[in-house]
Design a protein around this motif. Structure first.
Motif, PDB file in Angstrom:
ATOM      1  N   VAL A 172      19.388  10.991   4.202  1.00  0.00           N
ATOM      2  CA  VAL A 172      18.073  10.413   4.651  1.00  0.00           C
ATOM      3  C   VAL A 172      17.577  11.581   5.666  1.00  0.00           C
ATOM      4  N   ARG A 173      18.295  12.240   6.584  1.00  0.00           N
ATOM      5  CA  ARG A 173      17.798  12.665   7.635  1.00  0.00           C
ATOM      6  C   ARG A 173      17.141  14.130   6.682  1.00  0.00           C
ATOM      7  N   ARG A 174      17.796  14.589   5.828  1.00  0.00           N
ATOM      8  CA  ARG A 174      17.213  15.809   4.940  1.00  0.00           C
ATOM      9  C   ARG A 174      15.990  15.312   4.261  1.00  0.00           C
ATOM     10  N   LEU A 175      15.810  14.155   3.730  1.00  0.00           N
ATOM     11  CA  LEU A 175      14.541  13.636   3.102  1.00  0.00           C
ATOM     12  C   LEU A 175      13.576  13.732   3.983  1.00  0.00           C
ATOM     13  N   LEU A 176      13.593  12.904   5.145  1.00  0.00           N
ATOM     14  CA  LEU A 176      12.641  13.044   6.214  1.00  0.00           C
ATOM     15  C   LEU A 176      12.138  14.444   6.711  1.00  0.00           C
ATOM     16  N   ARG A 177      13.092  15.394   6.695  1.00  0.00           N
ATOM     17  CA  ARG A 177      12.793  16.619   7.336  1.00  0.00           C
ATOM     18  C   ARG A 177      11.956  17.204   6.124  1.00  0.00           C
ATOM     19  N   LYS A 178      12.465  17.276   4.788  1.00  0.00           N
ATOM     20  CA  LYS A 178      11.669  17.889   3.568  1.00  0.00           C
ATOM     21  C   LYS A 178      10.303  17.163   3.040  1.00  0.00           C
TER      22      LYS A 178
ATOM     23  N   GLY B 286       0.992  -1.188  -0.114  1.00  0.00           N
ATOM     24  CA  GLY B 286      -0.162   0.112  -0.036  1.00  0.00           C
ATOM     25  C   GLY B 286       0.724   1.274   0.026  1.00  0.00           C
ATOM     26  N   HIS B 287       2.060   1.260  -0.064  1.00  0.00           N
ATOM     27  CA  HIS B 287       3.086   2.160   0.058  1.00  0.00           C
ATOM     28  C   HIS B 287       2.810   3.116  -1.274  1.00  0.00           C
ATOM     29  N   ARG B 288       2.784   4.451  -1.330  1.00  0.00           N
ATOM     30  CA  ARG B 288       2.804   5.166  -2.474  1.00  0.00           C
ATOM     31  C   ARG B 288       4.049   6.253  -2.519  1.00  0.00           C
ATOM     32  N   ARG B 289       4.318   6.889  -1.409  1.00  0.00           N
ATOM     33  CA  ARG B 289       5.380   7.803  -1.328  1.00  0.00           C
ATOM     34  C   ARG B 289       6.799   6.735  -0.811  1.00  0.00           C
ATOM     35  N   ILE B 290       7.246   6.250  -1.764  1.00  0.00           N
ATOM     36  CA  ILE B 290       8.525   5.697  -1.568  1.00  0.00           C
ATOM     37  C   ILE B 290       9.826   6.228  -2.081  1.00  0.00           C
ATOM     38  N   ALA B 291      10.560   6.536  -1.278  1.00  0.00           N
ATOM     39  CA  ALA B 291      11.988   7.224  -1.498  1.00  0.00           C
ATOM     40  C   ALA B 291      12.933   6.227  -1.761  1.00  0.00           C
ATOM     41  N   VAL B 292      14.089   6.404  -2.641  1.00  0.00           N
ATOM     42  CA  VAL B 292      15.255   5.812  -2.780  1.00  0.00           C
ATOM     43  C   VAL B 292      16.495   6.625  -2.672  1.00  0.00           C
ATOM     44  N   VAL B 293      17.229   5.835  -2.012  1.00  0.00           N
ATOM     45  CA  VAL B 293      18.669   6.506  -1.725  1.00  0.00           C
ATOM     46  C   VAL B 293      19.529   5.777  -2.648  1.00  0.00           C
TER      47      VAL B 293
ATOM     48  N   PRO C  15      10.854  13.424  -8.163  1.00  0.00           N
ATOM     49  CA  PRO C  15      12.212  13.596  -8.216  1.00  0.00           C
ATOM     50  C   PRO C  15      12.797  14.115  -6.826  1.00  0.00           C
ATOM     51  N   ALA C  16      11.845  14.459  -5.897  1.00  0.00           N
ATOM     52  CA  ALA C  16      12.219  14.909  -4.667  1.00  0.00           C
ATOM     53  C   ALA C  16      12.424  13.760  -3.820  1.00  0.00           C
ATOM     54  N   LEU C  17      12.108  12.223  -4.333  1.00  0.00           N
ATOM     55  CA  LEU C  17      12.065  11.271  -3.376  1.00  0.00           C
ATOM     56  C   LEU C  17      13.514  10.422  -3.953  1.00  0.00           C
ATOM     57  N   VAL C  18      14.257  10.867  -5.141  1.00  0.00           N
ATOM     58  CA  VAL C  18      15.224  10.160  -5.677  1.00  0.00           C
ATOM     59  C   VAL C  18      16.524  10.898  -4.726  1.00  0.00           C
ATOM     60  N   VAL C  19      17.047  10.413  -3.774  1.00  0.00           N
ATOM     61  CA  VAL C  19      18.078  11.009  -2.854  1.00  0.00           C
ATOM     62  C   VAL C  19      19.463  10.193  -3.304  1.00  0.00           C
ATOM     63  N   HIS C  20      20.384  11.495  -3.593  1.00  0.00           N
ATOM     64  CA  HIS C  20      21.584  10.943  -3.792  1.00  0.00           C
ATOM     65  C   HIS C  20      22.410  10.862  -2.634  1.00  0.00           C
ATOM     66  N   SER C  21      23.445   9.790  -2.738  1.00  0.00           N
ATOM     67  CA  SER C  21      24.565   9.838  -1.535  1.00  0.00           C
ATOM     68  C   SER C  21      25.454   9.049  -2.218  1.00  0.00           C
ATOM     69  N   PRO C  22      26.776   9.506  -1.956  1.00  0.00           N
ATOM     70  CA  PRO C  22      28.039   8.427  -2.353  1.00  0.00           C
ATOM     71  C   PRO C  22      28.049   7.265  -1.529  1.00  0.00           C
TER      72      PRO C  22
END
Length: 535
Positions: free
Chosen positions: A254-260, A186-193, A237-244
């Protein structure tokens, strides 16, 4: 002349010959293992060599025998347990065949990779296994590959080198399976790192069948996008998060993602390092997992069962990957040895000149292997391991998806919830069957492994205990039935559910508002079953 130890260096073959009372040529034939010598001369030379502590020159022997009995292995991060496991498996395979490895670590630095390749070439390794740093590796590797050095790419493909063997996993299908699991809950707001997040525009419309031609992080991002589209969710695009590839960087991301984006209800990480950073971020976020946010990681590390709740992951066949790469390299080296033996027998070099057997052997792998077949793609299968870090989407989450759903609003949610169990059982069967067979999906082209039909390919299964075809479909239906029961029951997780792990005692239950607890906070019951689904 006194022996080598007296003059401060290793004894030479000249000193051995003098001590044995034979010619240097005779000593060379005995110690080099070529040509003929009488039994008496052989005994004298061997005794003199032992007395003086003589050790053969490996490079000199390679000029004669055409082999240094070494294999080069180049990886980007030997500190990553994924590569540590794979390299260990490579070592076990090639050592059993009489070879040792020369290992180099590049830290994904192109200059370091170039230096490593130069060293391997100058050391005249008999074969090379490499996890490429990036697309630029193709040009750095091309000369060696075209000269006939047996080479196998580990984990990361290079489309620009189709003549080189490649051993990978079905990354695109694995990511699709992970995200499909979340959408079915049932998830629809799914982010990716992902390390490949900055390539979103290029990968957004990448056909699924071509996903596995990308490096792993990009292939997994293609699978994430495909799974969202399959569920009728437009990627944000806001839920597609870049990290090295850095744990601390991933935690900050991930902290920034959850705040925004506080409405995010699920998170998918495309790498084990990023997964560990995400766990750390959730531990300090105050959000409970999985009641408020679900998490899926990549690679089944030991720590993933030590956090509480235990992490749902895509399991990569790490050792199997190294084993397959080592075996494929041995096959290619054997082919090269047979080819060179034929060249030596005729006394002709690859260009047809009659330079004699020693010249042909001396050439080694620096002569082009014009008759070498095209490279082969060997694809191993990953597996989705469902544990406790994933659960139904929070009931308070606003549905995001099709326009009809948005227009219906809250009034339509009960009807959708009531209808969903009847629709879902067909989904897992398609997912279990699709990636394994590479069957086409309506309007989407074929899955990752199916793209291999255009080139020489073979698929090898991952872990030996992996259930096949129909078994996947059965487990998928059972899992969806359990999922429907969970939706009906709400987020409460105290009782045991069919197809999932039994409920833990009250002290181990995740306390709302605490996120994931660290090692020792939970307790894994002996023999507790975990769900497994082939990707």
């Amino acid at each position: 002349m006194r022996n080598g130890q007296e003059r401060g260096g290793p004894p030479s073959i000249v000193e051995v010959a003098r001590a044995a009372g034979v010619s240097t040529a005779t000593a060379g034939r005995v110690l080099g293992g070529y040509g003929q010598a009488s039994a008496a001369s052989r005994t004298k030379v061997e005794e003199a060599a032992q007395r003086l502590g003589y050790r053969p020159n490996g490079l000199a022997r390679s000029l004669i025998h055409g082999s240094t009995e070494t294999v080069g292995v180049i990886v980007t991060d030997i500190g990553n347990s994924f590569f540590a496991s794979a390299v260990r498996a490579v070592t076990d395979v090639v050592r059993a065949a009489g070879y040792e490895i020369l290992l180099a670590n590049t830290d994904s630095d192109p200059a370091a990779e170039q230096r490593a390749l130069t060293v391997m070439w100058e050391k005249r390794v008999d074969g090379l296994i490499i996890a490429p740093q990036g697309p630029g590796t193709a040009e750095r590797l091309r000369t060696m590959a075209e000269a006939g050095l047996p080479t196998v790419l580990l984990d990361r493909p290079l489309a620009a080198l189709p003549q080189v063997d490649q051993v990978t996993i079905n990354n695109t299908a694995c990511a699709r399976s992970a995200v499909n699991h979340l959408t079915r809950l049932g998830h629809r707001r799914i982010a990716v790192v992902s390390e490949a997040a900055r390539e979103l525009d290029r990968l957004r419309d990448k056909p699924v069948r071509d996903g596995d031609d990308e490096r792993p992080s990009a292939a997994r991002l293609v699978g994430y996008l495909a799974a969202l589209r399959r569920a009728g969710v437009e990627p944000d695009p806001a839920l597609v998060v870049h990290s090295p590839y850095d744990r601390d960087a991933a935690e900050r991301a991930v902290r920034r993602l959850l705040r925004k984006n506080p409405d995010v209800t699920a998170l998918f990480c495309t790498d084990n390092v990023l997964s560990s950073g995400a766990v750390a971020a959730l531990q300090s976020s105050g959000r409970s997992c999985p009641e408020e946010i679900s998490l899926v990681g990549f690679d089944d590390q030991d720590w993933t069962t030590l956090v509480h709740p235990r992490l749902t992951v895509v399991r990569q066949p790490r050792r199997e990957l190294g084993t397959a790469a080592g075996r494929r390299l041995l096959e290619r080296m054997a082919e090269r040895a047979r080819s060179r033996a034929g060249t030596t027998a005729t006394g002709h070099d690859d260009d047809g000149s009659a330079d004699g057997p020693v010249a042909a052997r001396d050439a080694g792998h620096r002569h082009p292997a014009t008759d070498r077949p095209a490279g082969e793609r060997i694809v191993l299968r990953g597996r989705l391991i469902i544990r406790d870090s994933t659960g139904p989407a929070p009931r308070s989450a606003e549905p995001v998806g099709t326009a009809a759903e948005a227009a219906a609003g809250a009034a339509a949610r009960p009807a959708r919830e009531a209808a969903r169990p009847a629709r879902e059982p067909a989904g897992p069967a398609r997912e279990a069957d699709g990636p394994a067979r590479g069957s086409a999906e309506p309007g989407r082209g074929s899955s990752g492994p199916a793209s291999e039909t255009a080139r020489p390919a073979r698929e090898a299964d991952g872990p030996a205990d992996e259930p096949a075809g129909a078994a996947h479909g059965s487990s998928g239906r059972a899992r969806e039935t359990a999922g429907s029961a969970r939706k009906a029951a709400g987020p409460a997780r105290g009782s045991a559910e069919p197809g999932r792990e039994p409920a833990r005692p009250a002290p181990d239950a995740a306390a709302p508002g605490r996120g994931l607890a660290g090692p020792g906070a939970g307790r894994r019951g002996a023999g507790s079953p975990v769900e497994e689904e082939s990707a």
